[in-house]
Design a protein around this motif. Structure first.
Motif, PDB file in Angstrom:
ATOM      1  N   ARG A  48       7.396 -43.861  -8.626  1.00 26.86           N
ATOM      2  CA  ARG A  48       7.804 -43.403 -10.551  1.00 26.86           C
ATOM      3  C   ARG A  48       7.226 -43.043 -10.857  1.00 26.86           C
ATOM      4  N   LEU A  49       5.592 -44.728 -10.608  1.00 25.21           N
ATOM      5  CA  LEU A  49       4.427 -44.177 -11.810  1.00 25.21           C
ATOM      6  C   LEU A  49       3.567 -44.142 -11.632  1.00 25.21           C
ATOM      7  N   VAL A  50       3.372 -42.766 -10.148  1.00 26.56           N
ATOM      8  CA  VAL A  50       2.762 -41.475 -10.203  1.00 26.56           C
ATOM      9  C   VAL A  50       3.316 -39.798 -10.368  1.00 26.56           C
ATOM     10  N   THR A  51       5.141 -40.127 -11.064  1.00 28.56           N
ATOM     11  CA  THR A  51       5.656 -38.892 -10.881  1.00 28.56           C
ATOM     12  C   THR A  51       6.225 -39.002 -12.818  1.00 28.56           C
ATOM     13  N   ASN A  52       6.066 -40.069 -13.057  1.00 32.56           N
ATOM     14  CA  ASN A  52       6.549 -40.421 -14.497  1.00 32.56           C
ATOM     15  C   ASN A  52       6.068 -41.561 -15.200  1.00 32.56           C
ATOM     16  N   PRO A  53       4.489 -41.641 -15.494  1.00 33.57           N
ATOM     17  CA  PRO A  53       4.057 -42.832 -15.437  1.00 33.57           C
ATOM     18  C   PRO A  53       4.481 -42.847 -17.276  1.00 33.57           C
ATOM     19  N   ARG A  54       5.158 -42.424 -17.963  1.00 32.55           N
ATOM     20  CA  ARG A  54       5.224 -42.503 -19.470  1.00 32.55           C
ATOM     21  C   ARG A  54       6.350 -42.700 -19.596  1.00 32.55           C
ATOM     22  N   HIS A  55       6.842 -43.469 -18.514  1.00 35.59           N
ATOM     23  CA  HIS A  55       8.343 -43.773 -18.705  1.00 35.59           C
ATOM     24  C   HIS A  55       8.769 -45.819 -19.426  1.00 35.59           C
ATOM     25  N   PHE A  56       6.911 -46.095 -18.296  1.00 35.43           N
ATOM     26  CA  PHE A  56       7.210 -47.763 -18.374  1.00 35.43           C
ATOM     27  C   PHE A  56       5.787 -47.612 -19.424  1.00 35.43           C
ATOM     28  N   GLU A  57       6.382 -49.309 -19.920  1.00 37.48           N
ATOM     29  CA  GLU A  57       6.213 -49.763 -21.159  1.00 37.48           C
ATOM     30  C   GLU A  57       5.313 -51.211 -20.705  1.00 37.48           C
TER      31      GLU A  57
ATOM     32  N   GLY B  34      -0.595 -39.324 -22.533  1.00 39.29           N
ATOM     33  CA  GLY B  34      -0.133 -40.203 -23.434  1.00 39.29           C
ATOM     34  C   GLY B  34       0.641 -41.692 -23.016  1.00 39.29           C
ATOM     35  N   THR B  35      -0.266 -41.536 -21.133  1.00 37.19           N
ATOM     36  CA  THR B  35       0.569 -43.207 -20.734  1.00 37.19           C
ATOM     37  C   THR B  35       0.038 -44.111 -21.594  1.00 37.19           C
ATOM     38  N   ASP B  36       0.429 -45.450 -21.538  1.00 37.75           N
ATOM     39  CA  ASP B  36       0.153 -46.750 -22.281  1.00 37.75           C
ATOM     40  C   ASP B  36       0.807 -47.822 -21.824  1.00 37.75           C
ATOM     41  N   MET B  37       0.115 -48.074 -21.011  1.00 40.12           N
ATOM     42  CA  MET B  37       1.242 -49.404 -20.144  1.00 40.12           C
ATOM     43  C   MET B  37       0.972 -50.640 -20.011  1.00 40.12           C
ATOM     44  N   LEU B  38       1.305 -51.589 -19.339  1.00 34.75           N
ATOM     45  CA  LEU B  38       0.868 -52.793 -19.666  1.00 34.75           C
ATOM     46  C   LEU B  38       1.560 -53.417 -18.136  1.00 34.75           C
ATOM     47  N   VAL B  39       0.529 -53.891 -17.299  1.00 32.29           N
ATOM     48  CA  VAL B  39       1.294 -54.573 -15.997  1.00 32.29           C
ATOM     49  C   VAL B  39       1.724 -56.165 -16.395  1.00 32.29           C
ATOM     50  N   VAL B  40       2.425 -56.480 -16.019  1.00 30.57           N
ATOM     51  CA  VAL B  40       2.234 -58.062 -15.891  1.00 30.57           C
ATOM     52  C   VAL B  40       2.774 -58.713 -15.035  1.00 30.57           C
ATOM     53  N   ARG B  41       1.552 -59.331 -14.313  1.00 31.28           N
ATOM     54  CA  ARG B  41       1.239 -59.905 -12.679  1.00 31.28           C
ATOM     55  C   ARG B  41       1.356 -61.125 -13.234  1.00 31.28           C
ATOM     56  N   GLU B  42       2.201 -62.040 -12.363  1.00 28.54           N
ATOM     57  CA  GLU B  42       2.603 -63.004 -11.697  1.00 28.54           C
ATOM     58  C   GLU B  42       1.408 -63.032 -11.071  1.00 28.54           C
ATOM     59  N   LEU B  43       0.287 -64.386 -11.185  1.00 24.99           N
ATOM     60  CA  LEU B  43      -0.279 -64.611 -10.677  1.00 24.99           C
ATOM     61  C   LEU B  43      -0.583 -65.902  -9.822  1.00 24.99           C
TER      62      LEU B  43
ATOM     63  N   LYS C 266      10.002 -52.782 -26.900  1.00 27.01           N
ATOM     64  CA  LYS C 266      11.705 -51.560 -26.565  1.00 27.01           C
ATOM     65  C   LYS C 266      12.118 -52.241 -24.947  1.00 27.01           C
ATOM     66  N   LEU C 267      10.941 -51.692 -23.958  1.00 29.13           N
ATOM     67  CA  LEU C 267      11.580 -51.471 -22.675  1.00 29.13           C
ATOM     68  C   LEU C 267      10.429 -52.410 -21.652  1.00 29.13           C
ATOM     69  N   VAL C 268      11.032 -53.336 -20.952  1.00 31.26           N
ATOM     70  CA  VAL C 268      10.053 -53.938 -19.851  1.00 31.26           C
ATOM     71  C   VAL C 268      11.157 -53.821 -17.983  1.00 31.26           C
ATOM     72  N   THR C 269      10.210 -52.646 -17.861  1.00 28.08           N
ATOM     73  CA  THR C 269      10.745 -52.817 -16.815  1.00 28.08           C
ATOM     74  C   THR C 269      10.192 -53.943 -15.096  1.00 28.08           C
ATOM     75  N   SER C 270      10.946 -55.067 -14.794  1.00 23.74           N
ATOM     76  CA  SER C 270      11.163 -56.144 -13.603  1.00 23.74           C
ATOM     77  C   SER C 270      11.047 -55.335 -12.264  1.00 23.74           C
ATOM     78  N   VAL C 271      10.409 -55.526 -12.346  1.00 26.00           N
ATOM     79  CA  VAL C 271      10.219 -54.710 -10.074  1.00 26.00           C
ATOM     80  C   VAL C 271      10.062 -55.734  -9.384  1.00 26.00           C
ATOM     81  N   ASP C 272      11.157 -55.752  -8.298  1.00 25.25           N
ATOM     82  CA  ASP C 272      11.319 -56.649  -7.288  1.00 25.25           C
ATOM     83  C   ASP C 272      11.357 -55.738  -6.128  1.00 25.25           C
ATOM     84  N   LYS C 273      12.153 -56.503  -5.435  1.00 26.52           N
ATOM     85  CA  LYS C 273      12.141 -56.635  -3.946  1.00 26.52           C
ATOM     86  C   LYS C 273      14.197 -57.067  -3.404  1.00 26.52           C
ATOM     87  N   ALA C 274      14.870 -56.993  -4.721  1.00 29.14           N
ATOM     88  CA  ALA C 274      16.141 -57.883  -4.538  1.00 29.14           C
ATOM     89  C   ALA C 274      17.123 -57.231  -3.448  1.00 29.14           C
TER      90      ALA C 274
END
Ligand code: NAD
Ligand code: IPM
Ligand code: MN
Length: 343
Positions: free
Chosen positions: A218-227, A124-133, A173-181
């Protein structure tokens, strides 16, 4: 007429590119003109540089750019004065202003057991990684002396705003913003800007902020979480290769690199030139076929053709198409025939 600048590159790049052109010529006959150019290591051999001005101009003048992969042991060097194939790729992205890199990650129902992860984890995993390039540590100033080296990491508010808008625009629905803040100043700026763009422009969506280290887990333990996962250049590079194990292979991961206005996009697999299997005719061409589908959709606006190609790949996999990387024995040529048979 629609012109596609084709940059096969090095290693398995030319193998998967030839398969993709064969596929497109059969699928949309006469609708695309392909113009092939030397790029990457092979351009270094010919011209001493990975991206010549002529090739850059040809890409600019095209409707879309289809790219295989670049690099290989022949051009590997730690000498900063020597040219590298990867410089061509970075130069192309920067010169065309391709700041938004879309990397969809999908668990195919027929490949749930091809992933080293458990079936029930990837299902059921279906996510989009939006990478700043075009920003961050990839493009900051580099220094090197006999005793020290540095890579500068910078982001401007405007750079973060525009990639945040791409991510929110792609989410339901959900955006996950990933950083090292918790450590990096660029990440603290990133977090503030993403939060503001969310509040001001996309308040109907959900936004969460995660740190990159725990995201890797989390990507490999619960990938379905991400949109939609939005992140800076280097984190996006690393996390998207990691995410490919969800699909079963790096050989399935496509990408689209998009800029502003009518700049041509670059469409290329996430994987590299795979020197370990180059020349053997066993590379999985599906990542490149799916990149071509992204080109039909985002580059040319041919949505129904894009869907037809994606569904042909889906059906070929469902009927048992398995290249080596997916545990099978099918080579590049037969894999191409298997997808063509579904079109
Ligand atoms: P890679 O992605 O080339 O290969 C990693 C592993 O995945 C290898 O074992 C390879 O055989 C396998 N693999 C990759 N694509 C495959 C496919 N389509 N079918 C079957 N198996 C596949 O990464 P690497 O080996 O770390 O890098 C090799 C070279 O590629 C380096 O020079 C690197 O800089 C370059 N690179 C280029 C790009 C690009 O052009 N976009 C992307 C990544 C790496
Ligand atoms: C990718 C590649 C490139 C990157 C390299 C080859 C410069 O790994 O497209 O993911 O790091 O962006
Ligand atoms: Mn990469």
């Amino acid at each position: 007429m629609t012109t596609i600048a084709v940059l096969p590159g090095d290693g398995i790049g030319p193998e998967v590119t030839a398969a993709t052109i064969e596929l497109l010529e059969a699928f949309v006959p006469g609708r695309l003109i392909f113009e092939e150019h030397a790029f990457g290591g092979c351009s270094i051999d010919l011209h001493g540089t990975a991206l010549t001005d002529e090739v850059l101009a040809a890409c600019r003048a095209s409707d879309s750019v289809l790219l295989g992969a670049v690099g290989g042991p022949k051009w590997d060097t730690t000498d900063p004065a020597k040219p590298r194939p990867e410089q061509g790729l970075l130069g192309l992205r920067k010169e065309l202003g391709l700041y938004a890199n879309l990397r969809p990650v999908k668990a195919y129902a027929s490949l749930l057991d091809s992933s080293p992860l458990k079936h029930e984890v990837v299902e059921g995993t279906d996510m989009l990684v939006v990478r700043e390039l075009t920003g961050g540590i990839y493009f900051g100033e580099k220094t090197r002396t006999a005793t020290e080296a540095s890579d500068d990491c910078r982001y401007t508010v405007a750079e973060v705003e525009r990639i945040a808008r791409v991510a929110f625009g792609a989410a339901k629905k959900l955006v996950t913003s990933v950083d090292k803040a918790n450590v990096l100043e660029t990440s603290r700026l990133w977090r503030e800007v993403v939060r503001r763009v969310h509040e001001e422009e996309f308040p109907h969506l959900e936004l969460e902020h995660l740190l990159v280290d725990s995201t890797a887990m989390r990507l490999v333990t619960n990938p379905r979480h991400f949109e939609v996962v939005v992140t800076e250049n280097m984190f996006g590079d690393i996390l998207s290769d990691e995410a490919s194990v969800i699909t079963g292979s790096l050989g399935l991961m496509p990408s689209a690199s998009l800029g502003a206005g009518d700049t041509p996009g670059v469409f290329e697999p996430v994987h590299g030139s795979a020197p370990d299997i180059a020349g053997l005719g066993i590379a999985n061409p599906l990542a490149m076929f799916l990149s071509a589908a992204l080109m039909l959709r985002h580059g040319l606006g041919w949505e129904s053709e894009a869907l037809a190609l994606e569904s042909a790949v889906d059906r070929a996999l469902a009927e048992g198409l398995r290249t080596r990387d997916l545990g099978g024995t099918v080579g590049t040529a037969l894999a191409t025939q298997a997808v063509l048979a579904q079109l």
